[in-house]
Design a protein around this motif. Structure first.
Motif, short mmCIF file in Angstrom:
data_model
loop_
_atom_site.label_atom_id
_atom_site.label_comp_id
_atom_site.label_asym_id
_atom_site.label_seq_id
_atom_site.Cartn_x
_atom_site.Cartn_y
_atom_site.Cartn_z
N VAL A 217 0.62 -1.24 -0.01
CA VAL A 217 -0.07 0.03 0.04
C VAL A 217 0.97 1.36 -0.03
CG1 VAL A 217 -1.83 1.35 1.22
CG2 VAL A 217 -1.77 -1.48 1.12
N ASP A 218 0.50 2.08 -0.99
CA ASP A 218 1.14 3.57 -0.96
C ASP A 218 0.34 4.66 -0.22
OD1 ASP A 218 1.55 6.17 -2.85
OD2 ASP A 218 3.64 5.10 -2.17
N ILE A 219 0.82 5.18 0.80
CA ILE A 219 -0.09 5.99 1.72
C ILE A 219 0.61 7.32 1.80
CG2 ILE A 219 -0.64 6.42 4.03
CD1 ILE A 219 -0.91 3.36 4.24
N SER A 220 -0.14 8.23 1.73
CA SER A 220 0.29 9.71 1.70
C SER A 220 -0.16 10.29 3.13
CB SER A 220 -0.38 10.66 0.59
OG SER A 220 0.00 10.32 -0.65
N ASN A 221 0.85 11.19 3.69
CA ASN A 221 0.61 11.73 4.94
C ASN A 221 1.12 13.16 4.89
OD1 ASN A 221 -0.78 10.30 7.21
ND2 ASN A 221 0.92 8.69 6.81
N TYR A 222 0.94 13.91 5.80
CA TYR A 222 1.41 15.49 5.83
C TYR A 222 1.91 15.78 7.12
CZ TYR A 222 1.19 20.46 5.33
OH TYR A 222 1.44 21.84 5.28
N SER A 223 3.33 16.25 6.97
CA SER A 223 4.08 16.73 8.11
C SER A 223 4.87 17.71 7.76
CB SER A 223 4.85 15.50 8.63
OG SER A 223 5.74 16.03 9.58
N GLY A 224 4.11 19.23 7.47
CA GLY A 224 4.74 20.21 6.95
C GLY A 224 4.58 20.25 5.53
N SER A 225 4.62 19.19 4.94
CA SER A 225 4.70 19.04 3.47
C SER A 225 4.10 17.47 3.15
CB SER A 225 5.64 19.11 2.79
OG SER A 225 6.76 18.08 3.11
N TYR A 226 3.55 17.21 2.10
CA TYR A 226 3.13 15.79 1.87
C TYR A 226 4.01 14.71 1.32
CZ TYR A 226 -1.69 18.05 1.76
OH TYR A 226 -2.87 18.46 2.14
N TYR A 227 3.90 13.75 1.97
CA TYR A 227 4.98 12.90 1.44
C TYR A 227 4.04 11.34 1.36
CZ TYR A 227 5.06 11.51 6.35
OH TYR A 227 4.45 11.07 7.66
N SER A 228 4.87 10.52 0.62
CA SER A 228 4.07 9.05 0.56
C SER A 228 5.21 8.24 0.89
CB SER A 228 3.86 8.73 -0.71
OG SER A 228 4.79 8.81 -1.79
N SER A 229 4.55 7.00 1.62
CA SER A 229 5.41 5.81 1.96
C SER A 229 4.80 4.69 1.56
CB SER A 229 5.73 5.91 3.40
OG SER A 229 6.27 7.23 3.96
N GLU A 230 5.53 3.49 1.52
CA GLU A 230 5.24 2.36 1.03
C GLU A 230 5.34 1.26 2.11
OE1 GLU A 230 7.92 0.31 -1.57
OE2 GLU A 230 5.89 -0.56 -3.16
N TYR A 231 4.26 0.51 2.29
CA TYR A 231 4.01 -0.59 3.47
C TYR A 231 3.68 -1.95 2.75
CZ TYR A 231 3.78 3.71 5.98
OH TYR A 231 4.08 5.16 6.71
N TRP A 232 4.24 -2.81 3.71
CA TRP A 232 3.93 -4.07 3.16
C TRP A 232 3.03 -4.84 4.40
CZ3 TRP A 232 5.03 -6.46 -1.51
CH2 TRP A 232 6.02 -5.56 -2.23
N GLY A 233 2.26 -5.87 3.93
CA GLY A 233 1.72 -6.79 5.00
C GLY A 233 2.65 -7.58 5.39
N GLN A 234 2.11 -8.48 6.38
CA GLN A 234 2.98 -9.62 7.02
C GLN A 234 3.09 -10.78 5.96
OE1 GLN A 234 -0.01 -8.90 7.90
NE2 GLN A 234 -1.09 -10.87 8.61
N GLY A 235 2.19 -10.88 5.15
CA GLY A 235 2.12 -12.26 4.19
C GLY A 235 0.97 -13.22 4.82
#
Length: 122
Positions: A97-115
């Motif tokens: 999953v690619d998720i966007s968040n905001y901390s002064g500016s927007y950024y995105s991070s990629e996350y993986w499930g446990q399988g």
């Protein structure tokens, strides 16, 4: 912090069906693309299916016509409906999953499930 929880794997006979789910929770401003990958023993992880925030989908050739990816944005959840399963579909399936968040500016991070293990065998 973001958590991904997968469910729905198991043992199924050839020709059977399974439905995988992956729910995201935690610090989430918005979710962009969501997808499913799989990794069989001795093989590289490969993309199975992906879906954009707008609902566009793409599939690996090996699963086209058998698997369907969908998402419920209200629940931050992505699904993989797997029909007509074959022994070669046996693998550990991971959601991505690619998720966007905001901390002064927007950024995105990629996350993986446990399988979650999917085994197709008679």
């Amino acid at each position: 912090q973001v958590q991904l929880v997968e469910s729905g794997g198991g043992l199924v006979q050839p020709g059977g069906s399974l439905r995988l789910s992956c729910a995201a929770s935690g610090s989430i401003f918005s979710i962009n693309a969501m997808g499913w990958y799989r990794q069989a023993p001795g093989r590289q992880r490969e993309l199975v299916a992906a879906i954009t925030s707008g609902g566009s989908t793409n599939y690996a050739d090996s699963v086209k016509g058998r698997f369907t990816i969908s998402r419920d944005n209200a629940k931050n959840t992505v699904y993989l409906q797997m029909n007509s399963l074959k022994p070669e579909d046996t693998a550990v399936y991971y959601c991505n999953v690619d998720i966007s968040n905001y901390s002064g500016s927007y950024y995105s991070s990629e996350y993986w499930g446990q399988g979650t293990q999917v085994t197709v065998s008679s």
